[in-house]
Enzyme design. Structure first.
Site, PDB file in Angstrom:
ATOM      1  N   SER A 141       0.869  -1.186   0.000  1.00  0.00           N
ATOM      2  CA  SER A 141       0.000   0.000   0.000  1.00  0.00           C
ATOM      3  C   SER A 141       0.897   1.224   0.000  1.00  0.00           C
ATOM      4  CB  SER A 141      -0.849  -0.013   1.273  1.00  0.00           C
ATOM      5  OG  SER A 141      -1.481   1.230   1.489  1.00  0.00           O
ATOM      6  N   TYR A 154      -2.578  -0.383  10.434  1.00  0.00           N
ATOM      7  CA  TYR A 154      -2.519  -0.737   9.002  1.00  0.00           C
ATOM      8  C   TYR A 154      -1.167  -0.342   8.411  1.00  0.00           C
ATOM      9  CZ  TYR A 154      -3.965  -0.969   4.066  1.00  0.00           C
ATOM     10  OH  TYR A 154      -4.062  -1.267   2.723  1.00  0.00           O
ATOM     11  N   LYS A 158       1.829  -2.793   6.788  1.00  0.00           N
ATOM     12  CA  LYS A 158       2.271  -2.678   5.384  1.00  0.00           C
ATOM     13  C   LYS A 158       3.752  -2.283   5.314  1.00  0.00           C
ATOM     14  CE  LYS A 158      -1.683  -3.708   3.295  1.00  0.00           C
ATOM     15  NZ  LYS A 158      -1.834  -4.884   2.414  1.00  0.00           N
TER      16      LYS A 158
HETATM   17  N1  NAP Z   1      -8.560  -0.465  -1.467  1.00  0.00           N
HETATM   18  C1  NAP Z   1      -7.485   0.297  -1.261  1.00  0.00           C
HETATM   19  O1  NAP Z   1      -7.572   1.536  -1.234  1.00  0.00           O
HETATM   20  C2  NAP Z   1      -6.127  -0.327  -1.107  1.00  0.00           C
HETATM   21  C3  NAP Z   1      -5.000   0.491  -1.224  1.00  0.00           C
HETATM   22  C4  NAP Z   1      -3.734  -0.063  -1.077  1.00  0.00           C
HETATM   23  C5  NAP Z   1      -3.614  -1.409  -0.798  1.00  0.00           C
HETATM   24  N2  NAP Z   1      -4.730  -2.177  -0.683  1.00  0.00           N
HETATM   25  C6  NAP Z   1      -4.528  -3.595  -0.374  1.00  0.00           C
HETATM   26  O2  NAP Z   1      -5.037  -4.351  -1.439  1.00  0.00           O
HETATM   27  C7  NAP Z   1      -5.403  -5.652  -0.955  1.00  0.00           C
HETATM   28  C8  NAP Z   1      -6.784  -6.007  -1.488  1.00  0.00           C
HETATM   29  O3  NAP Z   1      -7.719  -5.081  -0.964  1.00  0.00           O
HETATM   30  P1  NAP Z   1      -9.047  -4.611  -1.739  1.00  0.00           P
HETATM   31  O4  NAP Z   1      -8.970  -3.155  -1.839  1.00  0.00           O
HETATM   32  O5  NAP Z   1      -9.264  -5.420  -2.950  1.00  0.00           O
HETATM   33  O6  NAP Z   1     -10.133  -4.906  -0.603  1.00  0.00           O
HETATM   34  P2  NAP Z   1     -11.272  -6.009  -0.441  1.00  0.00           P
HETATM   35  O7  NAP Z   1     -12.177  -5.976  -1.599  1.00  0.00           O
HETATM   36  O8  NAP Z   1     -11.810  -5.777   0.925  1.00  0.00           O
HETATM   37  O9  NAP Z   1     -10.463  -7.375  -0.495  1.00  0.00           O
HETATM   38  C9  NAP Z   1      -9.750  -7.869   0.602  1.00  0.00           C
HETATM   39  C10 NAP Z   1      -9.699  -9.365   0.440  1.00  0.00           C
HETATM   40  O10 NAP Z   1      -8.901  -9.909   1.504  1.00  0.00           O
HETATM   41  C11 NAP Z   1      -9.505 -11.117   1.900  1.00  0.00           C
HETATM   42  N3  NAP Z   1      -9.154 -11.497   3.253  1.00  0.00           N
HETATM   43  C12 NAP Z   1      -9.253 -10.772   4.396  1.00  0.00           C
HETATM   44  N4  NAP Z   1      -8.864 -11.524   5.434  1.00  0.00           N
HETATM   45  C13 NAP Z   1      -8.508 -12.731   4.945  1.00  0.00           C
HETATM   46  C14 NAP Z   1      -8.008 -13.927   5.525  1.00  0.00           C
HETATM   47  N5  NAP Z   1      -7.816 -14.056   6.847  1.00  0.00           N
HETATM   48  N6  NAP Z   1      -7.730 -14.983   4.717  1.00  0.00           N
HETATM   49  C15 NAP Z   1      -7.934 -14.879   3.380  1.00  0.00           C
HETATM   50  N7  NAP Z   1      -8.416 -13.789   2.771  1.00  0.00           N
HETATM   51  C16 NAP Z   1      -8.696 -12.729   3.554  1.00  0.00           C
HETATM   52  C17 NAP Z   1     -10.994 -10.895   1.754  1.00  0.00           C
HETATM   53  O11 NAP Z   1     -11.569 -12.144   1.491  1.00  0.00           O
HETATM   54  P3  NAP Z   1     -12.754 -12.832   2.312  1.00  0.00           P
HETATM   55  O12 NAP Z   1     -13.132 -11.858   3.421  1.00  0.00           O
HETATM   56  O13 NAP Z   1     -13.790 -13.049   1.293  1.00  0.00           O
HETATM   57  O14 NAP Z   1     -12.141 -14.091   2.778  1.00  0.00           O
HETATM   58  C18 NAP Z   1     -11.076 -10.002   0.522  1.00  0.00           C
HETATM   59  O15 NAP Z   1     -11.257 -10.788  -0.632  1.00  0.00           O
HETATM   60  C19 NAP Z   1      -5.289  -5.576   0.569  1.00  0.00           C
HETATM   61  O16 NAP Z   1      -4.085  -6.165   0.997  1.00  0.00           O
HETATM   62  C20 NAP Z   1      -5.268  -4.087   0.842  1.00  0.00           C
HETATM   63  O17 NAP Z   1      -4.613  -3.782   2.054  1.00  0.00           O
HETATM   64  C21 NAP Z   1      -5.969  -1.683  -0.849  1.00  0.00           C
END
Ligand code: NAP
Length: 270
Positions: A141, A154, A158
């Site tokens: 991130s 968070y 990261k």
């Molecule tokens: N959205 C942003 O602004 C942003 C920015 C920078 C980085 N990121 C990073 O990008 C990644 C994906 O995030 P996203 O934005 O796509 O959010 P999201 O739609 O909330 O996806 C997060 C995913 O993580 C999974 N997850 C959470 N806990 C888990 C566990 N214990 N075991 C397996 N899977 C788990 C969830 O799956 P289930 O709950 O269905 O199992 C969900 O599919 C994350 O690492 C996040 O920190 C996001």
């Protein structure tokens, strides 16, 4: 198009995970879409198959070592050894430093965002080393590069992931295994939708104002799109360099660290 690659995407039912599963399958990889929510995994698998790709759902909780071992065996039986891992599963929980939840929230995010990514990579690493080839991309991130208020847990998780990836990239460089990192600013996914709801509940801003405020925090002035993150992840998986770190700002991709070329590796017995 087909390729020999077998990819595992953690958090594959979510925003970036689902977009990445589509992109990798589009490049010919067989994709294991992993996570905990079977309905969301199946929806992603259906979308990949509808686009002509090959994908399977795989139950995997990154916080449960037994679940990771079971998933690794299922993957091996189903499609053979995994050589691409996208450590994408993550959670984002806001908490003020003075709140009662700060301890539990810090531990939860370290467990999923740092240890979860590390556990999955380390579980699949032996198969990569046996074959002398493999790639992992850690979805970190902008909070691995910068601090933001109210997300100390968070940002710490990261930062830890980025430090781990930098060291793993150096350690694995002569063993045929490359490590890349993506550092997106706010992305248009369900995780950001939850942040918007949090702002609406805690402030007098409405939904549109809260979303615009998050977009304004991005240096590019707009939210990053999940399929852009997915394309960068694919590029890093296909790269022959290790230690590449890419920041996505909403308007551009900045190579924060360009990594080093992988040292050619000859598997034992050749
Ligand atoms: N959205 C942003 O602004 C942003 C920015 C920078 C980085 N990121 C990073 O990008 C990644 C994906 O995030 P996203 O934005 O796509 O959010 P999201 O739609 O909330 O996806 C997060 C995913 O993580 C999974 N997850 C959470 N806990 C888990 C566990 N214990 N075991 C397996 N899977 C788990 C969830 O799956 P289930 O709950 O269905 O199992 C969900 O599919 C994350 O690492 C996040 O920190 C996001």
């Amino acid at each position: 198009m087909t390729s020999d690659h077998v990819a595992l995407v953690t958090g594959g039912g979510g925003g970036i995970g689902a977009a990445t599963s589509l992109a990798l399958a589009g490049a010919g990889a067989t994709v294991l879409v992993s996570g905990r929510d079977e309905l969301r995994l199946q929806a992603c698998v259906d979308a990949v198959r509808a686009a002509g790709g090959v994908a399977y759902p795989l139950s995997l909780d990154v916080c449960d070592e037994g679940s990771i071992r079971d998933a690794r065996q299922k993957a091996l039986d189903l499609v053979g050894p995994v050589d691409w891992v996208v450590a994408n599963a993550g959670v984002a929980i806001s908490a003020a430093l003075t709140s009662d939840e700060v301890e539990s929230v810090a531990q939860k995010q370290m467990d999923v965002n740092y240890h979860g990514a590390r556990r999955v990579f380390e579980a699949f690493l032996p198969h990569m080393l046996q074959r002398g080839q493999g790639r992992v991309v850690m979805v970190a991130s902008s909070a691995a590069l910068l601090g933001y208020p109210y997300i100390t847990g968070y940002a710490a998780s990261k930062h830890a992931l980025l430090g781990y990836a930098r060291s793993a990239a150096l350690e694995m460089r002569s063993k045929g295994v490359g490590v890349g990192v993506v550092c997106p600013h706010y992305v248009d996914t369900p995780m950001t939708d939850a942040s918007v709801e949090h702002i609406v509940n805690k402030t007098d801003r409405n939904h549109d104002q809260a979303r615009a405020a998050l977009a304004d925090l991005n240096p590019g002035g707009k939210l990053v799109q999940a399929d852009e993150v997915a394309r960068v992840i694919l590029r890093l998986l296909q790269s022959d360099s290790s230690g590449v770190v890419v920041e996505l700002t909403g308007s551009e991709q900045r190579e924060v660290e360009s990594g080093l070329p992988l040292v050619p590796n000859t598997p034992k017995g050749d």
